[in-house]
Scaffold this motif. Structure first.
Motif, PDB file in Angstrom:
ATOM      1  N   ILE A  47       0.844  -1.190   0.000  1.00  6.73           N
ATOM      2  CA  ILE A  47       0.000   0.000   0.000  1.00  6.73           C
ATOM      3  C   ILE A  47       0.886   1.249   0.000  1.00  6.73           C
ATOM      4  CG2 ILE A  47      -0.196   0.212   2.515  1.00  6.73           C
ATOM      5  CD1 ILE A  47      -3.207   0.766   2.094  1.00  6.73           C
ATOM      6  N   THR A  48       0.420   2.333  -0.623  1.00  3.77           N
ATOM      7  CA  THR A  48       1.199   3.565  -0.736  1.00  3.77           C
ATOM      8  C   THR A  48       0.637   4.649   0.182  1.00  3.77           C
ATOM      9  OG1 THR A  48      -0.166   4.505  -2.514  1.00  3.77           O
ATOM     10  CG2 THR A  48       1.633   3.010  -3.165  1.00  3.77           C
ATOM     11  N   GLU A  49       1.377   5.770   0.278  1.00  2.00           N
ATOM     12  CA  GLU A  49       0.895   6.897   1.091  1.00  2.00           C
ATOM     13  C   GLU A  49      -0.448   7.415   0.578  1.00  2.00           C
ATOM     14  OE1 GLU A  49       3.963   6.659  -0.056  1.00  2.00           O
ATOM     15  OE2 GLU A  49       5.444   7.230   1.480  1.00  2.00           O
ATOM     16  N   GLY A  50      -0.574   7.498  -0.727  1.00  2.00           N
ATOM     17  CA  GLY A  50      -1.840   7.953  -1.297  1.00  2.00           C
ATOM     18  C   GLY A  50      -2.983   7.014  -0.971  1.00  2.00           C
ATOM     19  N   GLN A  51      -2.701   5.711  -0.961  1.00  2.00           N
ATOM     20  CA  GLN A  51      -3.743   4.731  -0.634  1.00  2.00           C
ATOM     21  C   GLN A  51      -4.103   4.762   0.851  1.00  2.00           C
ATOM     22  OE1 GLN A  51      -1.735   1.283  -2.398  1.00  2.00           O
ATOM     23  NE2 GLN A  51      -3.373   1.129  -3.922  1.00  2.00           N
ATOM     24  N   ILE A  52      -3.162   5.195   1.694  1.00  2.00           N
ATOM     25  CA  ILE A  52      -3.493   5.384   3.116  1.00  2.00           C
ATOM     26  C   ILE A  52      -4.543   6.485   3.241  1.00  2.00           C
ATOM     27  CG2 ILE A  52      -2.624   6.236   5.332  1.00  2.00           C
ATOM     28  CD1 ILE A  52      -1.819   3.399   4.878  1.00  2.00           C
ATOM     29  N   GLY A  53      -4.342   7.578   2.498  1.00  2.00           N
ATOM     30  CA  GLY A  53      -5.339   8.650   2.489  1.00  2.00           C
ATOM     31  C   GLY A  53      -6.662   8.174   1.936  1.00  2.00           C
ATOM     32  N   THR A 415      -2.781  13.361  -0.838  1.00  2.00           N
ATOM     33  CA  THR A 415      -2.186  13.665  -2.140  1.00  2.00           C
ATOM     34  C   THR A 415      -1.113  14.731  -2.028  1.00  2.00           C
ATOM     35  OG1 THR A 415      -4.290  13.121  -3.227  1.00  2.00           O
ATOM     36  CG2 THR A 415      -2.688  14.377  -4.500  1.00  2.00           C
ATOM     37  N   PHE A 416      -1.391  15.781  -1.232  1.00  2.00           N
ATOM     38  CA  PHE A 416      -0.413  16.858  -1.043  1.00  2.00           C
ATOM     39  C   PHE A 416       0.870  16.324  -0.389  1.00  2.00           C
ATOM     40  CE2 PHE A 416      -3.659  20.614  -0.842  1.00  2.00           C
ATOM     41  CZ  PHE A 416      -3.942  20.401  -2.185  1.00  2.00           C
ATOM     42  N   ILE A 417       0.706  15.486   0.632  1.00  2.00           N
ATOM     43  CA  ILE A 417       1.873  14.940   1.342  1.00  2.00           C
ATOM     44  C   ILE A 417       2.702  14.052   0.417  1.00  2.00           C
ATOM     45  CG2 ILE A 417       2.563  13.327   3.168  1.00  2.00           C
ATOM     46  CD1 ILE A 417       0.172  14.437   4.804  1.00  2.00           C
TER      47      ILE A 417
END
Length: 497
Positions: A47-53, A415-417
Protein backbone atom coordinates in the motif's frame (compact mmCIF):
# COMPACT_ATOMS: atom_id res chain seq x y z
CA UNK A 1 -34.52 13.51 34.34
CA UNK A 2 -33.51 17.13 33.76
CA UNK A 3 -34.12 18.12 37.39
CA UNK A 4 -31.88 15.40 38.86
CA UNK A 5 -28.66 16.29 40.66
CA UNK A 6 -25.47 14.68 39.41
CA UNK A 7 -25.24 11.11 40.67
CA UNK A 8 -23.65 7.72 40.12
CA UNK A 9 -26.10 6.76 37.37
CA UNK A 10 -24.72 9.58 35.22
CA UNK A 11 -21.17 8.30 35.62
CA UNK A 12 -22.46 4.91 34.48
CA UNK A 13 -23.81 6.53 31.31
CA UNK A 14 -20.46 8.22 30.66
CA UNK A 15 -18.47 5.04 31.22
CA UNK A 16 -20.83 2.87 29.20
CA UNK A 17 -21.50 5.14 26.25
CA UNK A 18 -18.47 7.42 26.07
CA UNK A 19 -16.42 4.46 24.95
CA UNK A 20 -17.54 4.92 21.33
CA UNK A 21 -15.24 7.89 21.04
CA UNK A 22 -12.39 6.01 22.68
CA UNK A 23 -12.77 3.34 20.01
CA UNK A 24 -12.94 5.86 17.18
CA UNK A 25 -9.89 7.68 18.49
CA UNK A 26 -8.11 4.37 18.79
CA UNK A 27 -9.02 3.44 15.22
CA UNK A 28 -8.07 6.71 13.56
CA UNK A 29 -4.84 7.26 15.49
CA UNK A 30 -3.83 3.63 15.28
CA UNK A 31 -4.02 3.74 11.49
CA UNK A 32 -2.14 7.05 11.56
CA UNK A 33 0.53 5.51 13.81
CA UNK A 34 0.74 2.38 11.68
CA UNK A 35 0.67 4.26 8.36
CA UNK A 36 4.42 4.73 8.15
CA UNK A 37 4.92 1.01 8.81
CA UNK A 38 2.23 -0.10 6.39
CA UNK A 39 3.89 1.66 3.44
CA UNK A 40 7.28 0.08 4.19
CA UNK A 41 8.43 -3.02 2.28
CA UNK A 42 7.87 -6.13 4.34
CA UNK A 43 4.61 -4.99 5.95
CA UNK A 44 2.72 -7.73 4.13
CA UNK A 45 0.33 -5.16 2.69
CA UNK A 46 1.43 -3.48 -0.58
CA UNK A 47 0.00 0.00 0.00
CA UNK A 48 1.20 3.57 -0.74
CA UNK A 49 0.90 6.90 1.09
CA UNK A 50 -1.84 7.95 -1.30
CA UNK A 51 -3.74 4.73 -0.63
CA UNK A 52 -3.49 5.38 3.12
CA UNK A 53 -5.34 8.65 2.49
CA UNK A 54 -7.83 6.76 0.32
CA UNK A 55 -8.37 4.19 3.08
CA UNK A 56 -9.10 7.05 5.49
CA UNK A 57 -11.70 8.43 3.10
CA UNK A 58 -13.25 4.97 2.66
CA UNK A 59 -13.46 4.66 6.46
CA UNK A 60 -15.29 8.00 6.58
CA UNK A 61 -17.60 6.93 3.73
CA UNK A 62 -18.50 3.81 5.68
CA UNK A 63 -19.13 5.91 8.79
CA UNK A 64 -21.41 8.26 6.84
CA UNK A 65 -23.50 5.48 5.33
CA UNK A 66 -23.50 3.52 8.58
CA UNK A 67 -24.72 6.58 10.46
CA UNK A 68 -27.66 6.98 8.08
CA UNK A 69 -28.61 3.30 8.11
CA UNK A 70 -28.23 2.70 11.83
CA UNK A 71 -29.48 6.20 12.71
CA UNK A 72 -32.89 5.44 11.23
CA UNK A 73 -32.96 2.14 13.13
CA UNK A 74 -31.99 3.94 16.35
CA UNK A 75 -35.05 6.19 16.14
CA UNK A 76 -37.23 3.21 15.23
CA UNK A 77 -35.88 0.35 17.39
CA UNK A 78 -34.45 2.25 20.35
CA UNK A 79 -31.11 3.57 21.57
CA UNK A 80 -29.91 0.53 23.49
CA UNK A 81 -30.45 -2.12 20.80
CA UNK A 82 -28.46 -0.08 18.34
CA UNK A 83 -25.54 0.94 20.54
CA UNK A 84 -25.06 -2.78 21.22
CA UNK A 85 -25.45 -3.88 17.58
CA UNK A 86 -23.12 -1.24 16.13
CA UNK A 87 -20.40 -2.15 18.62
CA UNK A 88 -20.57 -5.79 17.48
CA UNK A 89 -20.18 -4.65 13.85
CA UNK A 90 -17.12 -2.62 14.82
CA UNK A 91 -15.47 -5.53 16.66
CA UNK A 92 -15.91 -8.00 13.80
CA UNK A 93 -14.68 -5.58 11.12
CA UNK A 94 -11.64 -4.42 13.12
CA UNK A 95 -10.58 -7.99 13.76
CA UNK A 96 -10.95 -8.78 10.05
CA UNK A 97 -8.75 -5.80 9.11
CA UNK A 98 -5.80 -7.50 10.79
CA UNK A 99 -5.90 -10.24 8.13
CA UNK A 100 -5.66 -7.88 5.12
CA UNK A 101 -3.06 -8.91 2.53
CA UNK A 102 -4.23 -6.73 -0.38
CA UNK A 103 -5.29 -3.07 -0.47
CA UNK A 104 -8.86 -3.95 -1.52
CA UNK A 105 -9.25 -6.16 1.56
CA UNK A 106 -7.95 -3.36 3.76
CA UNK A 107 -10.35 -0.87 2.14
CA UNK A 108 -13.36 -3.17 2.58
CA UNK A 109 -12.65 -3.82 6.24
CA UNK A 110 -12.11 -0.13 6.88
CA UNK A 111 -15.46 0.62 5.26
CA UNK A 112 -17.34 -1.81 7.53
CA UNK A 113 -15.43 -0.63 10.60
CA UNK A 114 -16.46 2.94 9.75
CA UNK A 115 -20.08 1.85 9.34
CA UNK A 116 -20.08 0.46 12.88
CA UNK A 117 -18.54 3.64 14.30
CA UNK A 118 -20.94 5.87 12.32
CA UNK A 119 -23.90 3.95 13.68
CA UNK A 120 -22.49 4.39 17.17
CA UNK A 121 -22.48 8.18 16.80
CA UNK A 122 -26.23 8.33 16.19
CA UNK A 123 -27.18 5.90 18.96
CA UNK A 124 -24.74 7.20 21.56
CA UNK A 125 -25.20 10.96 21.23
CA UNK A 126 -28.99 10.70 21.27
CA UNK A 127 -28.93 8.39 24.31
CA UNK A 128 -26.49 10.57 26.24
CA UNK A 129 -28.47 13.77 25.77
CA UNK A 130 -31.70 12.05 26.79
CA UNK A 131 -30.21 10.64 30.01
CA UNK A 132 -28.09 13.57 31.27
CA UNK A 133 -29.62 16.53 33.23
CA UNK A 134 -29.92 19.78 31.27
CA UNK A 135 -27.47 21.76 33.43
CA UNK A 136 -24.71 19.24 32.73
CA UNK A 137 -25.55 18.25 29.15
CA UNK A 138 -23.07 20.55 27.40
CA UNK A 139 -19.97 19.67 29.42
CA UNK A 140 -20.81 15.95 29.43
CA UNK A 141 -21.28 15.87 25.67
CA UNK A 142 -18.01 17.74 25.14
CA UNK A 143 -16.20 15.44 27.59
CA UNK A 144 -17.58 12.25 26.07
CA UNK A 145 -16.74 13.39 22.55
CA UNK A 146 -13.34 14.45 23.87
CA UNK A 147 -12.59 10.93 25.07
CA UNK A 148 -11.85 10.27 21.42
CA UNK A 149 -8.40 11.54 22.36
CA UNK A 150 -8.02 9.11 25.24
CA UNK A 151 -8.42 6.37 22.66
CA UNK A 152 -5.98 8.20 20.42
CA UNK A 153 -3.44 8.43 23.24
CA UNK A 154 -3.83 4.75 24.07
CA UNK A 155 -3.55 3.83 20.39
CA UNK A 156 -0.37 5.85 19.98
CA UNK A 157 1.38 4.37 23.01
CA UNK A 158 0.37 0.78 22.56
CA UNK A 159 1.22 0.88 18.85
CA UNK A 160 4.81 1.62 19.95
CA UNK A 161 4.90 -1.80 21.54
CA UNK A 162 3.61 -3.57 18.44
CA UNK A 163 5.82 -1.55 16.07
CA UNK A 164 8.96 -2.54 17.92
CA UNK A 165 10.72 -4.86 15.46
CA UNK A 166 12.71 -6.41 18.32
CA UNK A 167 9.48 -8.07 19.43
CA UNK A 168 7.33 -8.27 16.30
CA UNK A 169 8.21 -8.56 12.64
CA UNK A 170 7.23 -5.76 10.25
CA UNK A 171 4.44 -7.91 8.83
CA UNK A 172 2.89 -8.98 12.15
CA UNK A 173 3.10 -6.08 14.63
CA UNK A 174 0.43 -3.91 13.00
CA UNK A 175 -1.89 -6.93 12.72
CA UNK A 176 -1.64 -7.65 16.46
CA UNK A 177 -2.29 -3.97 17.19
CA UNK A 178 -5.61 -4.10 15.29
CA UNK A 179 -6.57 -7.35 16.98
CA UNK A 180 -6.16 -5.80 20.44
CA UNK A 181 -8.45 -2.95 19.37
CA UNK A 182 -11.17 -5.46 18.53
CA UNK A 183 -10.77 -7.18 21.92
CA UNK A 184 -11.22 -3.82 23.67
CA UNK A 185 -14.57 -3.46 21.91
CA UNK A 186 -15.67 -6.86 23.21
CA UNK A 187 -14.95 -5.76 26.79
CA UNK A 188 -17.02 -2.60 26.28
CA UNK A 189 -20.04 -4.67 25.17
CA UNK A 190 -20.30 -6.08 28.69
CA UNK A 191 -20.01 -2.61 30.27
CA UNK A 192 -22.86 -1.27 28.13
CA UNK A 193 -25.32 -3.92 29.19
CA UNK A 194 -25.99 -1.92 32.36
CA UNK A 195 -26.91 1.36 30.61
CA UNK A 196 -30.72 1.79 30.47
CA UNK A 197 -32.85 2.55 27.42
CA UNK A 198 -33.87 6.19 27.01
CA UNK A 199 -37.15 6.81 28.90
CA UNK A 200 -37.94 9.58 26.43
CA UNK A 201 -37.77 7.17 23.50
CA UNK A 202 -39.85 4.54 25.32
CA UNK A 203 -42.55 7.05 26.29
CA UNK A 204 -42.99 8.47 22.80
CA UNK A 205 -43.13 4.97 21.29
CA UNK A 206 -46.05 3.81 23.42
CA UNK A 207 -44.02 2.00 26.11
CA UNK A 208 -44.80 4.34 28.98
CA UNK A 209 -44.81 1.63 31.66
CA UNK A 210 -41.22 0.70 30.83
CA UNK A 211 -40.25 4.37 30.76
CA UNK A 212 -41.83 4.97 34.18
CA UNK A 213 -40.07 1.95 35.60
CA UNK A 214 -36.66 3.16 34.42
CA UNK A 215 -37.25 6.72 35.66
CA UNK A 216 -38.45 5.48 39.06
CA UNK A 217 -35.43 3.21 39.36
CA UNK A 218 -33.08 6.10 38.53
CA UNK A 219 -34.85 8.42 40.97
CA UNK A 220 -34.64 5.78 43.71
CA UNK A 221 -30.90 5.41 43.10
CA UNK A 222 -30.38 9.18 43.24
CA UNK A 223 -32.47 9.63 46.40
CA UNK A 224 -30.60 6.80 48.12
CA UNK A 225 -27.24 8.19 47.09
CA UNK A 226 -28.05 11.79 48.08
CA UNK A 227 -30.05 10.72 51.16
CA UNK A 228 -32.78 13.28 50.49
CA UNK A 229 -36.08 13.31 48.54
CA UNK A 230 -36.23 14.80 45.05
CA UNK A 231 -38.38 17.84 44.32
CA UNK A 232 -41.76 17.06 42.78
CA UNK A 233 -42.46 17.91 39.15
CA UNK A 234 -44.92 20.78 38.63
CA UNK A 235 -47.87 20.67 36.27
CA UNK A 236 -46.33 23.45 34.16
CA UNK A 237 -43.39 21.12 33.46
CA UNK A 238 -45.55 18.51 31.73
CA UNK A 239 -46.45 18.11 28.09
CA UNK A 240 -49.04 15.92 26.41
CA UNK A 241 -47.83 13.61 23.65
CA UNK A 242 -49.63 11.31 21.25
CA UNK A 243 -47.76 8.04 21.41
CA UNK A 244 -47.04 6.06 18.26
CA UNK A 245 -45.06 2.89 17.70
CA UNK A 246 -43.44 4.38 14.58
CA UNK A 247 -43.25 7.71 12.76
CA UNK A 248 -42.95 7.91 8.95
CA UNK A 249 -39.62 9.06 7.55
CA UNK A 250 -41.41 11.72 5.49
CA UNK A 251 -42.82 13.33 8.62
CA UNK A 252 -39.42 13.25 10.31
CA UNK A 253 -37.77 14.88 7.28
CA UNK A 254 -40.53 17.49 6.95
CA UNK A 255 -40.18 18.47 10.59
CA UNK A 256 -36.38 18.49 10.79
CA UNK A 257 -35.70 20.28 7.51
CA UNK A 258 -38.96 22.08 6.74
CA UNK A 259 -39.62 23.52 10.17
CA UNK A 260 -35.99 24.17 11.13
CA UNK A 261 -34.09 25.19 7.95
CA UNK A 262 -31.73 27.61 9.73
CA UNK A 263 -30.76 24.96 12.25
CA UNK A 264 -30.15 22.53 9.40
CA UNK A 265 -27.81 24.98 7.68
CA UNK A 266 -25.98 25.60 10.95
CA UNK A 267 -25.37 21.89 11.54
CA UNK A 268 -24.03 21.38 8.03
CA UNK A 269 -21.55 24.24 8.46
CA UNK A 270 -20.35 22.94 11.84
CA UNK A 271 -19.92 19.35 10.68
CA UNK A 272 -18.17 20.21 7.42
CA UNK A 273 -15.76 22.55 9.20
CA UNK A 274 -14.65 20.17 11.94
CA UNK A 275 -14.55 17.13 9.65
CA UNK A 276 -12.32 18.83 7.09
CA UNK A 277 -9.85 20.07 9.69
CA UNK A 278 -9.73 16.95 11.85
CA UNK A 279 -9.95 14.12 9.36
CA UNK A 280 -7.76 15.81 6.80
CA UNK A 281 -4.86 16.44 9.16
CA UNK A 282 -5.07 13.65 11.76
CA UNK A 283 -5.55 10.82 9.27
CA UNK A 284 -2.28 11.78 7.56
CA UNK A 285 -0.24 13.07 10.49
CA UNK A 286 2.02 10.02 10.67
CA UNK A 287 3.13 10.27 7.05
CA UNK A 288 3.46 14.07 7.35
CA UNK A 289 5.91 13.69 10.25
CA UNK A 290 7.84 11.04 8.35
CA UNK A 291 8.04 12.81 4.97
CA UNK A 292 8.70 16.39 6.16
CA UNK A 293 10.44 16.00 9.53
CA UNK A 294 12.21 12.66 9.12
CA UNK A 295 10.37 10.96 12.00
CA UNK A 296 10.60 7.18 11.60
CA UNK A 297 7.61 4.85 11.97
CA UNK A 298 8.71 3.68 15.42
CA UNK A 299 8.88 7.22 16.87
CA UNK A 300 5.83 8.83 15.21
CA UNK A 301 3.36 7.40 17.78
CA UNK A 302 5.04 9.44 20.55
CA UNK A 303 4.25 12.69 18.73
CA UNK A 304 0.73 11.46 17.97
CA UNK A 305 0.24 10.65 21.67
CA UNK A 306 1.30 14.19 22.63
CA UNK A 307 -1.10 15.58 20.04
CA UNK A 308 -3.93 13.43 21.45
CA UNK A 309 -3.26 14.46 25.07
CA UNK A 310 -3.42 18.15 24.15
CA UNK A 311 -6.75 17.58 22.40
CA UNK A 312 -8.27 15.82 25.41
CA UNK A 313 -7.07 18.59 27.72
CA UNK A 314 -8.77 21.09 25.42
CA UNK A 315 -12.12 19.30 25.75
CA UNK A 316 -11.67 18.86 29.51
CA UNK A 317 -10.73 22.51 30.08
CA UNK A 318 -13.17 24.25 27.74
CA UNK A 319 -16.14 21.86 28.08
CA UNK A 320 -17.68 23.36 31.27
CA UNK A 321 -17.75 26.80 29.61
CA UNK A 322 -20.35 25.58 27.11
CA UNK A 323 -22.82 25.41 30.02
CA UNK A 324 -21.58 28.51 31.88
CA UNK A 325 -20.71 30.97 29.11
CA UNK A 326 -23.20 29.63 26.58
CA UNK A 327 -23.33 27.61 23.37
CA UNK A 328 -23.15 30.42 20.79
CA UNK A 329 -20.17 32.24 22.29
CA UNK A 330 -18.14 29.10 22.88
CA UNK A 331 -18.87 27.34 19.59
CA UNK A 332 -18.18 30.45 17.51
CA UNK A 333 -15.08 31.21 19.57
CA UNK A 334 -13.55 27.73 19.25
CA UNK A 335 -14.23 27.46 15.52
CA UNK A 336 -12.93 30.91 14.60
CA UNK A 337 -10.13 30.79 17.18
CA UNK A 338 -8.70 27.53 15.86
CA UNK A 339 -8.94 28.85 12.29
CA UNK A 340 -6.93 31.97 13.22
CA UNK A 341 -4.15 29.92 14.86
CA UNK A 342 -3.86 27.81 11.70
CA UNK A 343 -2.62 30.87 9.78
CA UNK A 344 0.70 31.20 11.68
CA UNK A 345 0.91 27.39 11.57
CA UNK A 346 1.08 27.70 7.78
CA UNK A 347 4.07 30.07 7.91
CA UNK A 348 5.88 27.96 10.53
CA UNK A 349 5.46 24.85 8.39
CA UNK A 350 6.34 26.55 5.12
CA UNK A 351 9.44 28.30 6.48
CA UNK A 352 10.43 25.44 8.81
CA UNK A 353 10.56 27.98 11.62
CA UNK A 354 11.48 26.34 14.92
CA UNK A 355 11.90 22.97 13.25
CA UNK A 356 9.78 20.06 14.39
CA UNK A 357 8.87 21.49 17.80
CA UNK A 358 7.84 24.85 16.41
CA UNK A 359 5.35 23.02 14.22
CA UNK A 360 4.20 20.72 17.04
CA UNK A 361 3.52 23.63 19.44
CA UNK A 362 1.34 25.57 16.98
CA UNK A 363 -0.43 22.43 15.78
CA UNK A 364 -1.21 21.53 19.41
CA UNK A 365 -2.57 25.02 20.13
CA UNK A 366 -4.79 24.87 17.05
CA UNK A 367 -6.36 21.60 18.10
CA UNK A 368 -6.52 22.47 21.82
CA UNK A 369 -9.01 25.15 20.76
CA UNK A 370 -10.67 23.15 17.97
CA UNK A 371 -11.42 19.97 19.90
CA UNK A 372 -14.23 21.42 22.03
CA UNK A 373 -15.77 23.06 18.97
CA UNK A 374 -15.66 19.83 16.99
CA UNK A 375 -17.41 18.00 19.85
CA UNK A 376 -20.00 20.79 20.01
CA UNK A 377 -21.14 19.95 16.47
CA UNK A 378 -22.54 16.67 17.80
CA UNK A 379 -23.94 18.43 20.87
CA UNK A 380 -25.72 20.99 18.69
CA UNK A 381 -27.48 18.60 16.35
CA UNK A 382 -28.52 16.30 19.21
CA UNK A 383 -30.15 19.22 21.08
CA UNK A 384 -31.96 21.35 18.54
CA UNK A 385 -34.26 18.89 16.72
CA UNK A 386 -37.35 17.01 18.02
CA UNK A 387 -36.77 13.79 19.94
CA UNK A 388 -38.26 11.54 17.27
CA UNK A 389 -35.73 12.83 14.72
CA UNK A 390 -32.70 13.07 17.01
CA UNK A 391 -30.68 9.99 16.02
CA UNK A 392 -31.49 10.36 12.33
CA UNK A 393 -30.65 14.07 12.44
CA UNK A 394 -27.26 13.26 13.99
CA UNK A 395 -26.73 10.63 11.31
CA UNK A 396 -27.83 12.90 8.47
CA UNK A 397 -25.68 15.89 9.37
CA UNK A 398 -22.74 13.69 10.28
CA UNK A 399 -23.06 11.84 6.95
CA UNK A 400 -23.44 14.94 4.77
CA UNK A 401 -21.03 17.18 6.67
CA UNK A 402 -18.41 14.52 7.19
CA UNK A 403 -18.97 13.16 3.69
CA UNK A 404 -18.00 16.54 2.28
CA UNK A 405 -15.25 17.52 4.73
CA UNK A 406 -14.13 14.11 5.97
CA UNK A 407 -13.64 12.52 2.56
CA UNK A 408 -12.23 15.47 0.65
CA UNK A 409 -9.90 16.45 3.52
CA UNK A 410 -7.96 13.17 3.86
CA UNK A 411 -7.77 12.71 0.09
CA UNK A 412 -6.47 16.25 -0.38
CA UNK A 413 -3.88 16.07 2.41
CA UNK A 414 -2.80 12.54 1.44
CA UNK A 415 -2.19 13.66 -2.14
CA UNK A 416 -0.41 16.86 -1.04
CA UNK A 417 1.87 14.94 1.34
CA UNK A 418 2.72 12.32 -1.28
CA UNK A 419 3.66 15.08 -3.75
CA UNK A 420 6.58 16.16 -1.56
CA UNK A 421 5.64 19.82 -2.12
CA UNK A 422 5.72 21.65 1.24
CA UNK A 423 3.84 24.64 -0.22
CA UNK A 424 0.94 22.39 -1.25
CA UNK A 425 0.68 20.89 2.24
CA UNK A 426 0.78 24.37 3.75
CA UNK A 427 -2.02 25.44 1.45
CA UNK A 428 -4.02 22.50 2.81
CA UNK A 429 -3.75 24.01 6.31
CA UNK A 430 -5.10 27.33 5.07
CA UNK A 431 -8.01 25.68 3.26
CA UNK A 432 -8.91 23.75 6.43
CA UNK A 433 -8.77 27.00 8.44
CA UNK A 434 -11.14 28.73 6.03
CA UNK A 435 -13.70 25.93 6.15
CA UNK A 436 -13.52 25.89 9.96
CA UNK A 437 -14.04 29.66 10.13
CA UNK A 438 -17.24 29.39 8.07
CA UNK A 439 -18.67 27.11 10.78
CA UNK A 440 -17.90 29.70 13.45
CA UNK A 441 -19.54 32.49 11.45
CA UNK A 442 -22.63 30.33 10.93
CA UNK A 443 -22.86 29.82 14.70
CA UNK A 444 -22.82 33.59 15.30
CA UNK A 445 -25.86 34.16 13.09
CA UNK A 446 -27.75 30.85 13.35
CA UNK A 447 -26.78 29.39 16.74
CA UNK A 448 -29.30 28.40 19.43
CA UNK A 449 -28.91 29.24 23.14
CA UNK A 450 -29.61 25.73 24.40
CA UNK A 451 -27.65 25.77 27.65
CA UNK A 452 -29.62 24.71 30.74
CA UNK A 453 -32.85 24.06 28.82
CA UNK A 454 -34.90 20.89 28.56
CA UNK A 455 -34.65 19.21 25.18
CA UNK A 456 -38.44 19.48 24.86
CA UNK A 457 -38.24 23.28 25.29
CA UNK A 458 -35.56 23.61 22.63
CA UNK A 459 -37.63 21.59 20.13
CA UNK A 460 -41.00 20.10 21.07
CA UNK A 461 -41.58 16.45 20.10
CA UNK A 462 -43.43 15.86 16.83
CA UNK A 463 -45.98 13.90 18.84
CA UNK A 464 -46.63 16.73 21.32
CA UNK A 465 -50.21 17.98 21.52
CA UNK A 466 -48.75 21.46 20.84
CA UNK A 467 -45.88 20.82 18.40
CA UNK A 468 -45.06 24.54 18.24
CA UNK A 469 -44.25 24.74 21.95
CA UNK A 470 -40.78 25.71 23.10
CA UNK A 471 -38.75 27.67 20.58
CA UNK A 472 -41.14 26.97 17.72
CA UNK A 473 -39.74 26.82 14.22
CA UNK A 474 -37.17 28.80 12.26
CA UNK A 475 -39.94 30.00 9.96
CA UNK A 476 -42.16 31.63 12.56
CA UNK A 477 -41.58 31.19 16.26
CA UNK A 478 -45.16 32.18 17.12
CA UNK A 479 -47.10 30.51 14.35
CA UNK A 480 -48.40 27.01 13.70
CA UNK A 481 -51.48 24.98 14.31
CA UNK A 482 -52.20 22.40 16.95
CA UNK A 483 -51.63 19.47 14.58
CA UNK A 484 -52.71 16.20 16.16
CA UNK A 485 -51.45 13.18 14.21
CA UNK A 486 -52.96 9.72 14.27
CA UNK A 487 -52.15 8.19 17.62
CA UNK A 488 -51.93 4.96 19.49
CA UNK A 489 -52.85 6.71 22.72
CA UNK A 490 -52.50 10.06 24.45
CA UNK A 491 -50.22 10.45 27.44
CA UNK A 492 -49.13 13.16 29.87
CA UNK A 493 -45.34 13.14 30.10
CA UNK A 494 -42.93 15.15 32.21
CA UNK A 495 -40.41 17.21 30.31
CA UNK A 496 -37.03 15.62 30.50
CA UNK A 497 -38.39 12.12 31.08
Amino acid sequence: MDRLPWAGIHWKVILGLGTVWILDGLEVTLIGSLAARLVEPGSGLPITEGQIGLAASIYILGACLGALFFGRLTDRWGRKKLFMLTLVVYCIATFATAFSVEPWMFFLCRFVTGAGIGGEYAAINSAVDELIPANYRGRVDILINGTYWLGATFGSFYSLFFLNTAWFSEGLGWRFALGVGALLGVVIIFVRRHVPESPRWLSIHGREDEADEIVEDIEDQVEEEKDEPLERVGRDEQITIHQRASIPFTEIARTAFGKYPKRALLCLALFIGQAFLYNGITFNLGTLYQNYYGIDSGSAPLLLALFAIVNFLGALTLGPLFDRVGRKKMIAGTYIGSALVTVPLYFVFLGEVGGLWGFVVLLSLTFFIATAGASAAYLTVSEIFPMETRALAIAFFYAIGTGVGGIIGPLMFGTFIESGDRALVGMGFLIAAGVMAVGGIAEIFLGVDAEGQSLEDIAAPITAADPDAGHGSDMDQNSGTDRKPDTDRESGTTKGG
